[in-house]
Write a protein that holds these residues in place. Sequence first.
Motif, short mmCIF file in Angstrom:
data_model
loop_
_atom_site.label_atom_id
_atom_site.label_comp_id
_atom_site.label_asym_id
_atom_site.label_seq_id
_atom_site.Cartn_x
_atom_site.Cartn_y
_atom_site.Cartn_z
N ILE A 47 1.10 -1.26 -0.08
CA ILE A 47 0.32 0.18 0.12
C ILE A 47 0.79 1.52 0.02
O ILE A 47 0.65 2.59 -0.99
CB ILE A 47 -1.15 0.29 1.08
CG1 ILE A 47 -1.88 -0.94 1.19
CG2 ILE A 47 -1.71 0.87 0.90
CD1 ILE A 47 -2.65 -1.33 0.09
N LYS A 48 2.19 0.98 0.21
CA LYS A 48 2.30 2.22 0.90
C LYS A 48 3.09 2.57 -0.41
O LYS A 48 3.48 3.91 -0.89
CB LYS A 48 3.79 2.25 1.62
CG LYS A 48 4.85 3.59 2.03
CD LYS A 48 5.96 2.82 3.16
CE LYS A 48 6.91 4.59 3.61
NZ LYS A 48 7.80 4.16 5.06
N CYS A 49 3.57 1.40 -0.89
CA CYS A 49 4.91 1.49 -2.27
C CYS A 49 3.74 2.00 -3.72
O CYS A 49 3.79 1.83 -5.26
CB CYS A 49 5.53 0.06 -2.21
SG CYS A 49 6.32 0.05 -1.75
N LEU A 50 2.64 1.08 -3.47
CA LEU A 50 1.45 1.66 -4.75
C LEU A 50 1.66 3.27 -5.21
O LEU A 50 1.89 2.82 -6.47
CB LEU A 50 0.16 1.55 -4.12
CG LEU A 50 -1.01 0.96 -4.95
CD1 LEU A 50 -0.82 -0.10 -6.19
CD2 LEU A 50 -2.08 0.73 -4.72
N PRO A 51 1.30 4.42 -5.04
CA PRO A 51 2.08 5.79 -5.51
C PRO A 51 3.51 5.64 -5.95
O PRO A 51 3.24 6.21 -7.67
CB PRO A 51 1.21 6.69 -4.60
CG PRO A 51 0.71 5.42 -3.45
CD PRO A 51 1.40 4.04 -3.36
N ILE A 52 3.95 4.75 -5.79
CA ILE A 52 5.29 4.55 -6.48
C ILE A 52 5.34 4.05 -7.66
O ILE A 52 5.82 4.27 -8.38
CB ILE A 52 6.30 4.61 -5.54
CG1 ILE A 52 6.82 5.19 -4.56
CG2 ILE A 52 7.83 4.73 -6.52
CD1 ILE A 52 6.38 6.79 -4.66
N PHE A 53 4.60 2.60 -7.78
CA PHE A 53 4.66 2.04 -8.68
C PHE A 53 3.26 2.50 -9.67
O PHE A 53 4.15 2.31 -10.97
CB PHE A 53 3.48 0.77 -8.00
CG PHE A 53 4.80 -0.19 -7.31
CD1 PHE A 53 5.91 0.23 -7.35
CD2 PHE A 53 3.78 -1.20 -6.81
CE1 PHE A 53 6.48 -0.85 -6.36
CE2 PHE A 53 4.36 -2.04 -5.58
CZ PHE A 53 5.82 -1.87 -5.64
N CYS A 54 2.62 3.14 -9.35
CA CYS A 54 1.57 3.91 -10.85
C CYS A 54 2.80 5.50 -11.70
O CYS A 54 2.13 4.65 -12.54
CB CYS A 54 0.95 5.22 -9.64
SG CYS A 54 -0.70 3.61 -8.86
N LEU A 55 3.44 5.91 -10.71
CA LEU A 55 4.51 6.52 -11.22
C LEU A 55 6.10 6.07 -12.29
O LEU A 55 5.71 6.09 -13.18
CB LEU A 55 5.21 7.67 -10.03
CG LEU A 55 4.60 8.74 -9.17
CD1 LEU A 55 5.24 9.21 -8.26
CD2 LEU A 55 4.20 9.98 -10.12
N TRP A 56 6.48 4.86 -11.69
CA TRP A 56 6.37 3.84 -12.41
C TRP A 56 5.85 4.06 -14.34
O TRP A 56 6.17 4.04 -15.18
CB TRP A 56 6.93 2.59 -12.36
CG TRP A 56 7.72 2.65 -11.04
CD1 TRP A 56 8.47 3.64 -10.39
CD2 TRP A 56 8.07 0.75 -11.19
NE1 TRP A 56 9.14 2.74 -9.11
CE2 TRP A 56 9.03 1.14 -9.63
CE3 TRP A 56 7.62 0.02 -10.40
CZ2 TRP A 56 9.71 -0.15 -9.00
CZ3 TRP A 56 8.50 -1.30 -9.92
CH2 TRP A 56 9.00 -0.98 -8.85
N VAL A 57 4.34 3.00 -14.14
CA VAL A 57 3.43 3.31 -15.11
C VAL A 57 3.18 4.38 -15.48
O VAL A 57 3.41 4.43 -17.23
CB VAL A 57 2.41 2.75 -14.66
CG1 VAL A 57 1.56 2.40 -15.70
CG2 VAL A 57 2.74 1.25 -13.40
N PHE A 58 3.51 6.03 -15.11
CA PHE A 58 3.16 7.08 -15.99
C PHE A 58 3.69 7.12 -16.94
O PHE A 58 4.47 7.89 -17.55
CB PHE A 58 3.30 7.82 -14.96
CG PHE A 58 3.04 9.99 -14.89
CD1 PHE A 58 2.47 10.09 -15.73
CD2 PHE A 58 4.33 9.68 -15.02
CE1 PHE A 58 2.35 11.31 -16.48
CE2 PHE A 58 4.68 11.73 -15.57
CZ PHE A 58 3.25 12.52 -15.93
N LEU A 59 6.05 6.99 -16.41
CA LEU A 59 6.64 7.31 -17.32
C LEU A 59 6.64 6.22 -18.00
O LEU A 59 7.09 6.57 -19.33
CB LEU A 59 7.95 7.22 -16.49
CG LEU A 59 7.93 8.46 -14.84
CD1 LEU A 59 9.46 8.09 -14.80
CD2 LEU A 59 7.92 9.51 -16.20
N LEU A 60 6.22 5.06 -17.47
CA LEU A 60 6.54 3.61 -19.06
C LEU A 60 5.27 4.05 -19.88
O LEU A 60 5.75 3.84 -21.47
CB LEU A 60 6.27 2.53 -17.89
CG LEU A 60 7.21 2.05 -17.64
CD1 LEU A 60 6.64 0.60 -17.01
CD2 LEU A 60 8.54 1.51 -18.54
N ALA A 61 4.15 4.84 -19.95
CA ALA A 61 2.98 5.03 -20.26
C ALA A 61 3.62 6.00 -21.82
O ALA A 61 2.52 5.92 -22.46
CB ALA A 61 1.74 5.67 -19.70
#
Length: 237
Positions: A42-56
Amino acid sequence: MVSPVTVVKSEGPKLVPFFKATCVYFVLWLPTSSPSWFSALIKCLPIFCLWVFLLAHGFSFLGAHSSARKILAGLIFSALGDAFLIWQEQGYFVHGLLMFAITHILYSSAFGMKPLNLRAGLVITAVSTLSYILLYPYLSGPFTYLVAVYIALIGFMGWRAIAGLQLTNDLWTWTKLSACLGAVLFMVSDLTIAVNKFCFPVPHSRAIIMATYYAAQMLIALSAVECQDVEVARKRS
């Protein structure tokens, strides 16, 4: 220069998962006294979403712009640091510190050394020195030098982000402002962690730390979007 309105329209939808994940973290507000893999997720999930943001933005985008790749790598090490800090009371605080130290090195490299802006460097040096003077009486053992090294690294990162913000000439872009604000918020978050851990309890420390941290990471991730414009500006300077 791309206008902020254009940025919101083009990048906003890609950040929706990040905002949702951040809301999940604050709504659940899992107790830190009971660390678990679920609380780490849960704590890391927003950071994972930023990975996806850049990969997008595509692998071709990342392949063409080293700054974006370095920021993505920094976000990966940040997630590792977040996970370690879930178990900081079990002896993993130094591991988290190391992961974030690597993050700051990667971010500093992404922001680059041009323009130099020695005045900003002097201001950050003064702030970093004062921060260490505040913390020093409460430090002992290896933390005496580990905290000093960490402050130097995050201070250097902050300098490189702030140095790029040139409001008085045509090299200014919203991404440089984003990087600057992100770096400042990161410093505020980490200073709050240090004061709360080593000096005295800070009221609402967890809320302050995580709100400034997530905002900082989002802004730094956003600063990678116009890497091409930033690199062209550096070549002109």
